[in-house]
Design a protein around this motif. Structure first.
Motif, mmCIF file in Angstrom:
data_model
loop_
_atom_site.group_PDB
_atom_site.id
_atom_site.type_symbol
_atom_site.label_atom_id
_atom_site.label_comp_id
_atom_site.label_asym_id
_atom_site.label_seq_id
_atom_site.Cartn_x
_atom_site.Cartn_y
_atom_site.Cartn_z
ATOM 1 N N ARG A 1 0.831 -1.211 0.000
ATOM 2 C CA ARG A 1 0.000 0.000 0.000
ATOM 3 C C ARG A 1 0.862 1.257 0.000
ATOM 4 O O ARG A 1 0.563 2.222 -0.702
ATOM 5 N N PHE A 2 1.934 1.252 0.776
ATOM 6 C CA PHE A 2 2.830 2.410 0.823
ATOM 7 C C PHE A 2 3.476 2.650 -0.537
ATOM 8 O O PHE A 2 3.463 3.767 -1.057
ATOM 9 N N PHE A 3 4.043 1.602 -1.140
ATOM 10 C CA PHE A 3 4.754 1.774 -2.416
ATOM 11 C C PHE A 3 3.804 2.038 -3.582
ATOM 12 O O PHE A 3 4.218 2.638 -4.576
ATOM 13 N N ASP A 4 2.555 1.639 -3.478
ATOM 14 C CA ASP A 4 1.575 2.016 -4.493
ATOM 15 C C ASP A 4 1.370 3.531 -4.507
ATOM 16 O O ASP A 4 1.120 4.114 -5.557
ATOM 17 N N ARG A 5 1.488 4.153 -3.351
ATOM 18 C CA ARG A 5 1.315 5.614 -3.245
ATOM 19 C C ARG A 5 2.622 6.372 -3.402
ATOM 20 O O ARG A 5 2.648 7.464 -3.956
ATOM 21 N N TYR A 6 3.701 5.818 -2.856
ATOM 22 C CA TYR A 6 4.997 6.504 -2.810
ATOM 23 C C TYR A 6 6.095 5.572 -3.320
ATOM 24 O O TYR A 6 6.708 4.847 -2.537
ATOM 25 N N PRO A 7 6.374 5.583 -4.619
ATOM 26 C CA PRO A 7 7.390 4.667 -5.163
ATOM 27 C C PRO A 7 8.822 5.166 -4.909
ATOM 28 O O PRO A 7 9.582 5.471 -5.826
ATOM 29 N N LEU A 8 9.189 5.250 -3.629
ATOM 30 C CA LEU A 8 10.496 5.778 -3.247
ATOM 31 C C LEU A 8 11.609 4.800 -3.585
ATOM 32 O O LEU A 8 11.584 3.645 -3.166
ATOM 33 N N LEU A 9 12.583 5.299 -4.295
ATOM 34 C CA LEU A 9 13.769 4.503 -4.592
ATOM 35 C C LEU A 9 14.768 4.748 -3.474
ATOM 36 O O LEU A 9 15.376 5.814 -3.390
ATOM 37 N N ALA A 10 14.901 3.784 -2.592
ATOM 38 C CA ALA A 10 15.778 3.907 -1.430
ATOM 39 C C ALA A 10 16.069 2.519 -0.884
ATOM 40 O O ALA A 10 15.374 1.555 -1.190
ATOM 41 N N ASP A 11 17.120 2.454 -0.072
ATOM 42 C CA ASP A 11 17.379 1.265 0.730
ATOM 43 C C ASP A 11 16.769 1.533 2.098
ATOM 44 O O ASP A 11 17.133 2.505 2.770
ATOM 45 N N PHE A 12 15.797 0.713 2.483
ATOM 46 C CA PHE A 12 15.089 0.862 3.748
ATOM 47 C C PHE A 12 15.633 -0.132 4.761
ATOM 48 O O PHE A 12 15.823 -1.304 4.441
ATOM 49 N N GLU A 13 15.840 0.337 5.967
ATOM 50 C CA GLU A 13 16.140 -0.533 7.099
ATOM 51 C C GLU A 13 15.077 -0.227 8.142
ATOM 52 O O GLU A 13 14.907 0.928 8.541
ATOM 53 N N ILE A 14 14.353 -1.256 8.554
ATOM 54 C CA ILE A 14 13.297 -1.079 9.549
ATOM 55 C C ILE A 14 13.587 -2.024 10.708
ATOM 56 O O ILE A 14 13.750 -3.230 10.506
ATOM 57 N N ASN A 15 13.667 -1.447 11.899
ATOM 58 C CA ASN A 15 13.896 -2.219 13.116
ATOM 59 C C ASN A 15 12.641 -2.104 13.970
ATOM 60 O O ASN A 15 12.285 -1.010 14.423
ATOM 61 N N ASP A 16 11.971 -3.233 14.169
ATOM 62 C CA ASP A 16 10.647 -3.268 14.775
ATOM 63 C C ASP A 16 10.663 -3.939 16.137
ATOM 64 O O ASP A 16 11.343 -4.941 16.329
ATOM 65 N N PHE A 17 9.899 -3.381 17.057
ATOM 66 C CA PHE A 17 9.732 -3.996 18.367
ATOM 67 C C PHE A 17 8.243 -4.136 18.654
ATOM 68 O O PHE A 17 7.720 -3.606 19.620
ATOM 69 N N GLY A 18 7.517 -4.817 17.759
ATOM 70 C CA GLY A 18 6.113 -5.106 17.980
ATOM 71 C C GLY A 18 5.147 -4.014 17.571
ATOM 72 O O GLY A 18 4.036 -3.937 18.090
ATOM 73 N N ALA A 19 5.539 -3.165 16.628
ATOM 74 C CA ALA A 19 4.654 -2.092 16.175
ATOM 75 C C ALA A 19 3.445 -2.654 15.433
ATOM 76 O O ALA A 19 3.547 -3.651 14.726
ATOM 77 N N THR A 20 2.320 -1.984 15.584
ATOM 78 C CA THR A 20 1.113 -2.368 14.844
ATOM 79 C C THR A 20 1.222 -1.857 13.408
ATOM 80 O O THR A 20 2.033 -0.966 13.122
ATOM 81 N N PRO A 21 0.422 -2.375 12.486
ATOM 82 C CA PRO A 21 0.439 -1.838 11.112
ATOM 83 C C PRO A 21 0.196 -0.331 11.064
ATOM 84 O O PRO A 21 0.789 0.369 10.247
ATOM 85 N N GLY A 22 -0.629 0.186 11.957
ATOM 86 C CA GLY A 22 -0.869 1.631 11.998
ATOM 87 C C GLY A 22 0.382 2.418 12.343
ATOM 88 O O GLY A 22 0.643 3.474 11.769
ATOM 89 N N VAL A 23 1.173 1.912 13.276
ATOM 90 C CA VAL A 23 2.423 2.575 13.644
ATOM 91 C C VAL A 23 3.430 2.480 12.503
ATOM 92 O O VAL A 23 4.155 3.438 12.215
ATOM 93 N N VAL A 24 3.466 1.337 11.824
ATOM 94 C CA VAL A 24 4.357 1.200 10.661
ATOM 95 C C VAL A 24 4.008 2.260 9.621
ATOM 96 O O VAL A 24 4.884 2.973 9.122
ATOM 97 N N ASN A 25 2.729 2.397 9.317
ATOM 98 C CA ASN A 25 2.290 3.401 8.350
ATOM 99 C C ASN A 25 2.642 4.808 8.824
ATOM 100 O O ASN A 25 3.088 5.653 8.038
ATOM 101 N N LEU A 26 2.461 5.081 10.114
ATOM 102 C CA LEU A 26 2.805 6.390 10.678
ATOM 103 C C LEU A 26 4.281 6.699 10.487
ATOM 104 O O LEU A 26 4.647 7.785 10.035
ATOM 105 N N ARG A 27 5.149 5.766 10.817
ATOM 106 C CA ARG A 27 6.600 6.000 10.677
ATOM 107 C C ARG A 27 6.997 6.189 9.206
ATOM 108 O O ARG A 27 7.821 7.048 8.894
ATOM 109 N N LEU A 28 6.428 5.416 8.309
ATOM 110 C CA LEU A 28 6.731 5.599 6.886
ATOM 111 C C LEU A 28 6.255 6.973 6.412
ATOM 112 O O LEU A 28 6.953 7.652 5.653
ATOM 113 N N THR A 29 5.094 7.403 6.891
ATOM 114 C CA THR A 29 4.579 8.725 6.537
ATOM 115 C C THR A 29 5.470 9.811 7.117
ATOM 116 O O THR A 29 5.732 10.830 6.461
#
Length: 98
Positions: free
Chosen positions: A61-89
């Motif tokens: 869903r994120f890349f359908d809206r924002y086709p960012l060309l980047a190397d992403f590193e995500i370190n998660d400690f139990g975030a909900t999908p809503g928090v993931v979307n918030l951080r990407l935004t």
């Protein structure tokens, strides 16, 4: 702990690194670095096993809206999908306003 990798077609290269969020209970950090090519790469380390399909759905869903060309590193400690979307935004906000 689970390590996930994804790739998405991307067309909007970023010009500078970005860091948002922190690794803490129920949260995550997102780090973006400029990349070459036509695909964004994502490396995710998560303390919650068995959620690969949910990660894929949120990221698609994120890349359908924002086709960012980047190397992403995500370190998660139990975030909900809503928090993931918030951080990407939030990463998008940093890219657009600095």
């Amino acid at each position: 702990m689970e390590k996930l990798s994804f790739e998405f077609e991307a067309s909007d290269p970023i010009k500078k690194p970005v860091h948002v969020g922190v690794v803490a209970s129920g949260d995550l950090e997102v780090i973006l670095k400029p990349a070459q090519g036509t695909k964004a790469t994502l490396k995710i380390v998560t303390g919650s096993d068995g959620f690969k399909e949910i990660w894929k759905n949120v990221l698609t869903r994120f890349f359908d809206r924002y086709p960012l060309l980047a190397d992403f590193e995500i370190n998660d400690f139990g975030a909900t999908p809503g928090v993931v979307n918030l951080r990407l935004t939030q990463a998008m906000e940093v890219l657009n306003h600095e």
